[in-house]
Design an enzyme around this catalytic site. Structure first.
Site, PDB file in Angstrom:
ATOM      1  N   CYS A   2       0.870  -1.161   0.000  1.00  9.48           N
ATOM      2  CA  CYS A   2       0.000   0.000   0.000  1.00  9.48           C
ATOM      3  C   CYS A   2       0.912   1.217   0.000  1.00  9.48           C
ATOM      4  O   CYS A   2       2.095   1.120   0.273  1.00  9.48           O
ATOM      5  CB  CYS A   2      -0.871   0.016   1.243  1.00  9.48           C
ATOM      6  SG  CYS A   2      -1.702  -1.544   1.545  1.00  9.48           S
ATOM      7  N   ARG A  27       2.488   0.883  -7.017  1.00  4.08           N
ATOM      8  CA  ARG A  27       2.801  -0.115  -5.992  1.00  4.08           C
ATOM      9  C   ARG A  27       1.690  -1.139  -5.858  1.00  4.08           C
ATOM     10  O   ARG A  27       1.869  -2.176  -5.219  1.00  4.08           O
ATOM     11  CB  ARG A  27       2.981   0.581  -4.629  1.00  4.08           C
ATOM     12  CG  ARG A  27       4.234   1.419  -4.561  1.00  4.08           C
ATOM     13  CD  ARG A  27       4.256   2.181  -3.249  1.00  4.08           C
ATOM     14  NE  ARG A  27       4.308   1.267  -2.129  1.00  4.08           N
ATOM     15  CZ  ARG A  27       5.368   1.057  -1.374  1.00  4.08           C
ATOM     16  NH1 ARG A  27       6.475   1.689  -1.626  1.00  4.08           N
ATOM     17  NH2 ARG A  27       5.325   0.215  -0.376  1.00  4.08           N
ATOM     18  N   GLY A 104       1.153  -2.583   6.302  1.00  2.00           N
ATOM     19  CA  GLY A 104       1.674  -3.660   7.150  1.00  2.00           C
ATOM     20  C   GLY A 104       0.525  -4.489   7.694  1.00  2.00           C
ATOM     21  O   GLY A 104      -0.614  -4.408   7.207  1.00  2.00           O
ATOM     22  N   LYS A 488       8.172 -12.462 -16.775  1.00  2.57           N
ATOM     23  CA  LYS A 488       7.712 -11.212 -17.393  1.00  2.57           C
ATOM     24  C   LYS A 488       6.411 -11.450 -18.154  1.00  2.57           C
ATOM     25  O   LYS A 488       5.464 -10.685 -18.046  1.00  2.57           O
ATOM     26  CB  LYS A 488       8.753 -10.652 -18.380  1.00  2.57           C
ATOM     27  CG  LYS A 488       9.976 -10.047 -17.791  1.00  2.57           C
ATOM     28  CD  LYS A 488       9.782  -8.739 -17.067  1.00  2.57           C
ATOM     29  CE  LYS A 488       9.473  -8.940 -15.621  1.00  2.57           C
ATOM     30  NZ  LYS A 488      10.516  -9.131 -14.688  1.00  2.57           N
ATOM     31  N   LYS A 606       4.253  -3.384  -6.576  1.00  3.04           N
ATOM     32  CA  LYS A 606       5.669  -3.222  -6.872  1.00  3.04           C
ATOM     33  C   LYS A 606       6.550  -3.680  -5.723  1.00  3.04           C
ATOM     34  O   LYS A 606       7.571  -4.298  -5.917  1.00  3.04           O
ATOM     35  CB  LYS A 606       5.943  -1.750  -7.196  1.00  3.04           C
ATOM     36  CG  LYS A 606       7.387  -1.434  -7.535  1.00  3.04           C
ATOM     37  CD  LYS A 606       7.761  -2.028  -8.866  1.00  3.04           C
ATOM     38  CE  LYS A 606       9.195  -1.756  -9.254  1.00  3.04           C
ATOM     39  NZ  LYS A 606       9.653  -2.718 -10.270  1.00  3.04           N
TER      40      LYS A 606
HETATM   41  C1  F6R Z   1       8.803  -9.097 -11.169  1.00  6.58           C
HETATM   42  C2  F6R Z   1       9.070  -8.311  -9.979  1.00  6.58           C
HETATM   43  C3  F6R Z   1       9.126  -9.023  -8.682  1.00  6.58           C
HETATM   44  C4  F6R Z   1      10.260  -8.439  -7.813  1.00  6.58           C
HETATM   45  C5  F6R Z   1      10.209  -9.048  -6.405  1.00  6.58           C
HETATM   46  C6  F6R Z   1      11.350  -8.561  -5.557  1.00  6.58           C
HETATM   47  O1  F6R Z   1       8.832  -8.307 -12.324  1.00  6.58           O
HETATM   48  O2  F6R Z   1       9.224  -7.126 -10.023  1.00  6.58           O
HETATM   49  O3  F6R Z   1       9.272 -10.391  -8.842  1.00  6.58           O
HETATM   50  O4  F6R Z   1      11.472  -8.720  -8.429  1.00  6.58           O
HETATM   51  O5  F6R Z   1       8.992  -8.701  -5.801  1.00  6.58           O
HETATM   52  O6  F6R Z   1      11.347  -7.181  -5.434  1.00  6.58           O
HETATM   53  P1  F6R Z   1      12.646  -6.409  -4.972  1.00  6.58           P
HETATM   54  O7  F6R Z   1      13.682  -6.579  -6.023  1.00  6.58           O
HETATM   55  O8  F6R Z   1      12.216  -4.989  -4.819  1.00  6.58           O
HETATM   56  O9  F6R Z   1      13.068  -7.036  -3.681  1.00  6.58           O
END
Ligand code: F6R
Length: 611
Positions: A2, A27, A104, A488, A606
């Site tokens: 969030c 996000r 959270g 992807k 995200k």
């Molecule tokens: C896929 C993607 C996710 C992130 C994963 C880890 O395109 O973005 O699989 O790679 O959630 O995120 P980070 O790298 O921010 O720890």
């Protein structure tokens, strides 16, 4: 997952909050809301759906309410409670004088809710978060900071929290445990957010809260304390991103923009880090002497999703180039499987955001076991970067698209430079090191050549967009690249795609192949290509349409009669990066052809800050 935004100053808050929420939409969201603070009472607006739905409500609110200069806002990604308006944040206490927005999970919310209900509190949502509003109202004795600290002492779980009360107009109190919270410093105005992307249009001076801290934010002051009310001194950090980096510009999607940014992102990742004199790399953030490096007996890499795939490429690098036994852990598994950490074992957490809960937990477990924790992160000052203490930043600029693209390429480039450094520290000769450094330096240009072929990849993608299932196959470093390509495709186009080691197909999955089940084969001209050609033939024999990634002029692959995406020729260590870029473009164009919401794929966020 969030997003939180807050503002206090002398300008109207609603527009600033809406703008911040829009910057955080990537996000993940299913509803949003804001509480505007005025002495005569809080105004709380909430809406299900995109932030534009909330904007409609703000536009319809009476002018005097829109003139409030202090408020907090939220985009929600549902965990407890369905995505309904009553579950959207902010949540208010019964007197409607306290508003909270929370990221959270409050783990003991059921017990707290029961106690508060018995005391006469009426709850209006199904969320765990609402207990915080009632608790803060219950503990309030004239000082919001003290009330929040007292309330949080009763809470277990994780929070990034912003609170405001009509009893103290102009004041926002924030707190964090396990979910990021950053304070943006302005001139006569201050901001709070869960993510710097929400702030960079207004300020580049930020203070990151750390776990267990509460802060009072007014237009003129920021005061940080711990939960025992002891003052905390914290320097502001400068952010070097600019606003245009966090905007789409002429691109239809952040994802496409970020795919096309990769030559520049890689140039930034590599800049100043290759030593052509010694044939090695210079990674000062690792902060380890040659003697420290030589003492590393083993490497454990921890990450999730795309970052884990980058780590799997890195596993090949560390073993092949540096001769160091390496394994990759899904970060969520790291602390539960009780991993073996010998003295001087280097644990490398990889995280674009630097906030992923599982990777952060792995960092803490590794640190507790005495590992040399050396993080690879993109977001400067993020929790994983800070808690690891040493590491290498990507300098890839903000990655806004939910599907990670430029972070993958830059993570792999960093891993290669780390392997070069460790290799030169051990068995790699200066000549070999120099050759590798020269190849790394050419990465931006190689990727540019892939991007130059975007139109032909789009044409191929349009033809393959009709299929609902794909296998991606590769060998060696291109096996994790196949996994990443499949990820992807599935995350943005909702097409079922599985990555396999090419040798694995005939151990089961091949039974699924027919003319409706294409295979995307990574057939770059590197060791193992002959075997991949054999695997392609096995697929063709089962009538599966095959799309190969191959190097220009590679008759061996073209003679098989399959469709081909061309990527420039490179060594096996370099190949994952241009190949991944081609697969990103393929996934993007398939998703575009299928009419998918590329930057906000369903169910995804995200930054995954819950376990
Ligand atoms: C896929 C993607 C996710 C992130 C994963 C880890 O395109 O973005 O699989 O790679 O959630 O995120 P980070 O790298 O921010 O720890």
């Amino acid at each position: 997952m969030c997003g939180i935004v807050g503002f206090t100053g002398s300008a109207p808050a609603a527009g600033i909050l809406l703008d911040g929420l829009k910057r955080l939409e990537y996000r993940g969201y299913d509803s949003s809301g804001m509480a505007l603070n005025r002495p005569e009472g809080l105004l709380c607006l909430r809406a299900v759906g995109k932030v534009c739905k909330l904007a409609e409500k703000v536009a319809a609110a009476p002018e005097e309410l829109r003139r409030s200069c202090c408020g907090i806002a939220h985009t929600r990604w549902a965990t407890h409670g369905a995505p309904l308006e009553r579950n959207a944040h902010p949540h208010l206490d019964q007197s409607r004088r306290f508003a909270i927005v929370h990221n959270g999970i409050i783990e003991n919310y059921q017990a707290l809710r029961k106690r508060l209900t018995e005391k006469g509190c009426e709850f209006s949502s199904d969320t765990d978060s609402e207990v915080l509003a009632h608790l803060i109202a219950e503990t309030y004795r004239g000082d919001l900071l003290a009330a929040v600290a007292a309330a949080l002492k009763q809470v277990s779980g994780t929070y990034g929290l912003a609170v405001t009360t009509s009893l103290e107009p102009g004041r926002i109190v924030v707190a964090r445990r396990g979910s990021p919270l950053v304070i943006g410093l302005g001139d006569g105005e201050n901001y709070v957010a869960s993510d710097v992307a929400a702030l960079i249009a207004h300020t580049r001076q930020v203070i990151y809260l750390t776990d267990g801290e509460v802060a009072s934010v007014t237009p003129e002051h920021v005061e940080i304390r711990d939960l025992d009310n002891l003052p905390v001194e914290r320097e502001a950090t400068g952010i070097d991103w600019d606003v245009s980096q966090a905007e789409k510009g002429e691109y239809p999607h952040f994802m496409l923009k970020e795919i096309f940014e990769q030559p520049d992102a890689l140039a930034n990742t590599i800049r100043g880090r290759l030593d052509f004199e010694m044939g090695t790399s210079i990674l000062n953030g690792m902060n380890l002497s040659p003697r420290d490096l030589a003492a590393i007996p083993r490497i454990v890499i921890a990450g999730c999703g795309t970052s884990m795939h980058a780590g799997m490429v890195g596993e090949y690098y560390f073993e092949d180039i540096a001769g160091i036994p390496t394994r990759v852990e899904q970060a969520a598994e790291f602390r539960y499987r009780n991993p073996i950490i010998e003295p001087n074992t280097m644990v490398i957490p990889i995280s674009q955001s630097g906030e992923t809960a599982d990777t952060l937990a792995a960092v803490r477990e590794a640190a507790a076991k005495g590992a040399l924790v050396t993080a690879i992160c993109n977001v400067v000052g993020s929790t994983i970067a800070r808690e690891s203490g040493r590491g290498v930043y990507l300098h890839a600029g903000p990655e806004i698209g939910v599907a990670s693209t430029k972070a993958f390429s830059c993570q792999v480039a960093v891993l290669l430079m780390m392997a070069l450094l460790l290799g030169r520290n051990r068995r790699l000769s200066r000549t070999e090191g120099l050759a590798l450094a020269e190849e790394i330096a050419k990465l931006p240009e190689l990727v540019r050549q892939v991007l130059d072929r975007a139109d032909s990849i789009r044409d191929i993608a349009r033809r393959f967009a009709q299929y609902d299932n794909f296998f991606y196959i590769g060998r060696g470093c291109l096996h994790p690249t196949a996994l990443e390509g499949a990820l992807k495709l599935k995350e943005i186009s909702y097409v079922h795609a599985e990555g396999y080691h090419a040798a694995e197909l005939k151990h089961g999955p091949i039974s699924l192949l027919d003319e409706r089940h294409p295979v995307l084969a990574l057939a770059n001209d590197i060791p193992g290509k002959d075997k991949i050609i054999g695997n392609i033939q096995e697929c063709i024999a089962r009538r599966a349409p095959v799309l190969a990634v191959a190097n220009p002029g590679d008759a061996g692959v073209r003679d098989l009669g399959c469709d081909v995406i061309e990527v420039p020729r490179s060594s096996r260590f370099i190949a994952p990066i241009p190949t991944a870029v081609a697969l990103q473009l393929f996934a993007y164009y398939v998703a575009a052809e299928r009419g998918c919401e590329i930057d906000q794929p369903r169910n995804l966020a995200k930054s995954v800050t819950v376990e």
